[in-house]
Write a protein that holds these residues in place. Structure first.
Motif, PDB file in Angstrom:
ATOM      1  N   UNK A   1       0.821  -1.202   0.000  1.00 24.26           N
ATOM      2  CA  UNK A   1       0.000   0.000   0.000  1.00 24.26           C
ATOM      3  C   UNK A   1       0.860   1.260   0.000  1.00 24.26           C
ATOM      4  N   UNK A   2       2.000   1.223   0.699  1.00 26.23           N
ATOM      5  CA  UNK A   2       2.915   2.367   0.674  1.00 26.23           C
ATOM      6  C   UNK A   2       3.471   2.574  -0.731  1.00 26.23           C
ATOM      7  N   UNK A   3       3.813   1.463  -1.384  1.00 24.05           N
ATOM      8  CA  UNK A   3       4.346   1.555  -2.750  1.00 24.05           C
ATOM      9  C   UNK A   3       3.300   2.157  -3.678  1.00 24.05           C
ATOM     10  N   UNK A   4       2.056   1.698  -3.564  1.00 24.77           N
ATOM     11  CA  UNK A   4       0.994   2.199  -4.432  1.00 24.77           C
ATOM     12  C   UNK A   4       0.631   3.651  -4.115  1.00 24.77           C
ATOM     13  N   UNK A   5       0.926   4.076  -2.877  1.00 28.24           N
ATOM     14  CA  UNK A   5       0.621   5.456  -2.472  1.00 28.24           C
ATOM     15  C   UNK A   5       1.809   6.393  -2.686  1.00 28.24           C
ATOM     16  N   UNK A   6       2.871   5.910  -3.337  1.00 27.68           N
ATOM     17  CA  UNK A   6       4.074   6.718  -3.546  1.00 27.68           C
ATOM     18  C   UNK A   6       3.749   7.983  -4.337  1.00 27.68           C
ATOM     19  N   UNK A   7       4.172   9.147  -3.792  1.00 29.17           N
ATOM     20  CA  UNK A   7       3.839  10.418  -4.430  1.00 29.17           C
ATOM     21  C   UNK A   7       5.044  11.323  -4.662  1.00 29.17           C
TER      22      UNK A   7
ATOM     23  N   UNK B   1      12.360  -3.219   8.337  1.00 29.69           N
ATOM     24  CA  UNK B   1      12.151  -2.483   7.086  1.00 29.69           C
ATOM     25  C   UNK B   1      10.692  -2.451   6.652  1.00 29.69           C
ATOM     26  N   UNK B   2       9.925  -3.471   6.998  1.00 26.52           N
ATOM     27  CA  UNK B   2       8.514  -3.525   6.598  1.00 26.52           C
ATOM     28  C   UNK B   2       7.610  -2.699   7.508  1.00 26.52           C
ATOM     29  N   UNK B   3       8.148  -2.180   8.594  1.00 21.96           N
ATOM     30  CA  UNK B   3       7.324  -1.474   9.575  1.00 21.96           C
ATOM     31  C   UNK B   3       7.664   0.006   9.685  1.00 21.96           C
ATOM     32  N   UNK B   4       8.558   0.472   8.855  1.00 26.82           N
ATOM     33  CA  UNK B   4       8.987   1.871   8.920  1.00 26.82           C
ATOM     34  C   UNK B   4       8.160   2.709   7.949  1.00 26.82           C
ATOM     35  N   UNK B   5       7.541   3.766   8.465  1.00 28.08           N
ATOM     36  CA  UNK B   5       6.773   4.683   7.616  1.00 28.08           C
ATOM     37  C   UNK B   5       7.735   5.560   6.823  1.00 28.08           C
ATOM     38  N   UNK B   6       7.376   5.849   5.571  1.00 28.88           N
ATOM     39  CA  UNK B   6       8.247   6.652   4.713  1.00 28.88           C
ATOM     40  C   UNK B   6       7.962   8.143   4.858  1.00 28.88           C
ATOM     41  N   UNK B   7       6.730   8.470   5.172  1.00 23.72           N
ATOM     42  CA  UNK B   7       6.323   9.841   5.469  1.00 23.72           C
ATOM     43  C   UNK B   7       4.925   9.771   6.067  1.00 23.72           C
ATOM     44  N   UNK B   8       4.523  10.783   6.780  1.00 27.97           N
ATOM     45  CA  UNK B   8       3.179  10.807   7.369  1.00 27.97           C
ATOM     46  C   UNK B   8       2.121  10.772   6.272  1.00 27.97           C
ATOM     47  N   UNK B   9       2.360  11.550   5.199  1.00 27.51           N
ATOM     48  CA  UNK B   9       1.400  11.595   4.094  1.00 27.51           C
ATOM     49  C   UNK B   9       1.272  10.229   3.427  1.00 27.51           C
ATOM     50  N   UNK B  10       2.409   9.591   3.177  1.00 22.95           N
ATOM     51  CA  UNK B  10       2.385   8.280   2.540  1.00 22.95           C
ATOM     52  C   UNK B  10       1.710   7.242   3.431  1.00 22.95           C
TER      53      UNK B  10
END
Length: 288
Positions: free
Chosen positions: A167-173, A192-201
């Motif tokens: 879902x993070x990959x599909x929400x990449x902006x 690595x699977x539990x780290x958020x990339x950004x709040x928005x993502x």
């Protein structure tokens, strides 16, 4: 049917080694195959011993380890499919053995997703992230995922982190999120699977995941409360005497099977609800 024999006490005439039959997907173990299943019992395991004549370990039989004190007259149980050590779910137990295990860790919902990334702005980056996070399609070309656990506790234990990564990959902006994803990969498993990339993502990914859970839940013609009521009605009917049941026109075995099917449906539905609850809790903890 293919029959596979385990390393039992049977021997090839004239040989000192246990007989090894053709390999397959099942093992015939006399007497042990008569044991009933319980999820808190140990599983039947093979016993091996080192054979100096052939310089290798060979099977000499099968055994069960008691996980609690047993007294004379107690029933001995096997565990057909230990939770946490198998991919089997209650639907598999129902179809294979005709029963459902009460342990919520056996409750699952498996589904498949087909991706079309060609028209995405960051399609190249998304495909690379899927590869780096080892999210690969099955032989059908679709991506298979399973939610496991019909309680919040069990759902938390088996939460499908890879599905959240998808879902993070599909929400990449943005490329900034892409770079954060690459930094998360450097952390290694399981972090690595539990780290958020950004709040928005993470917000968009959580929204996507919640919508998926809601969409999957729409396939049920009944809700959980209705299934609970239906199970109670079927249980009451099963409590009738043979004469009373005959008057209704229903066979006892038919009612028993209907009850098992309704229970399986309800607990599968509960698995989706539990996953949504865990999703909300994770988002809440991130905000705190």
């Amino acid at each position: 049917h293919t029959r596979a024999w385990g390393d039992l006490s049977d021997h090839v005439p004239g040989s000192t080694r246990p007989y090894k039959g053709p390999e397959g997907t099942c093992t015939v173990v006399p007497l042990a195959d008569m044991l009933n299943h319980r999820s808190d019992a140990a599983a039947l395991t093979g016993i091996v011993d080192f054979d100096p004549n052939f310089n290798e370990s060979v099977g000499v039989g099968h055994g069960l380890q008691a996980l609690q004190h047993l007294k004379a007259g107690d029933q001995i149980y096997d565990n057909y499919s230990p939770a946490g050590m198998t991919t089997l779910c209650n639907i598999n137990l129902m179809l294979t053995f005709g029963f459902i295990d009460p342990d919520p860790e056996y409750d699952c919902f498996t589904f498949h997703i087909e991706l079309q990334l060609e028209n995405e702005k960051f399609a190249k980056e998304q495909k690379e992230l899927l590869r780096l996070f080892e999210i690969i399609p099955s032989k059908t070309g679709k991506y298979d995922f399973t939610f496991r656990g019909s309680t919040t506790e069990s759902s938390t234990k088996y939460y499908p982190d890879k599905f959240m990564v998808l879902q993070r990959v599909l929400a990449l902006r943005s490329l900034e999120e892409y770079n954060e994803a690459k930094r998360a990969i450097a952390q290694g498993l399981p972090n690595r699977n539990r780290i958020a990339w950004s709040i928005q993502n993470e917000y968009l990914a959580s929204r996507r995941m919640k919508q998926t859970l809601l969409d999957l839940g729409l396939q049920y013609e009944t809700n959980i409360e209705e299934d609970v009521s239906l199970e109670a009605e079927l249980q009451a009917a099963l409590g009738l005497t043979d004469a009373e049941l005959q008057a209704t026109g229903y066979a006892r075995e038919t009612l028993r099977r209907q009850k098992v099917i309704v229970e399986a449906r309800r607990r599968e539905h509960m698995t989706l609800v539990a996953a949504e609850t865990v999703l909300r809790e994770r988002w809440g903890s991130l905000m705190n």
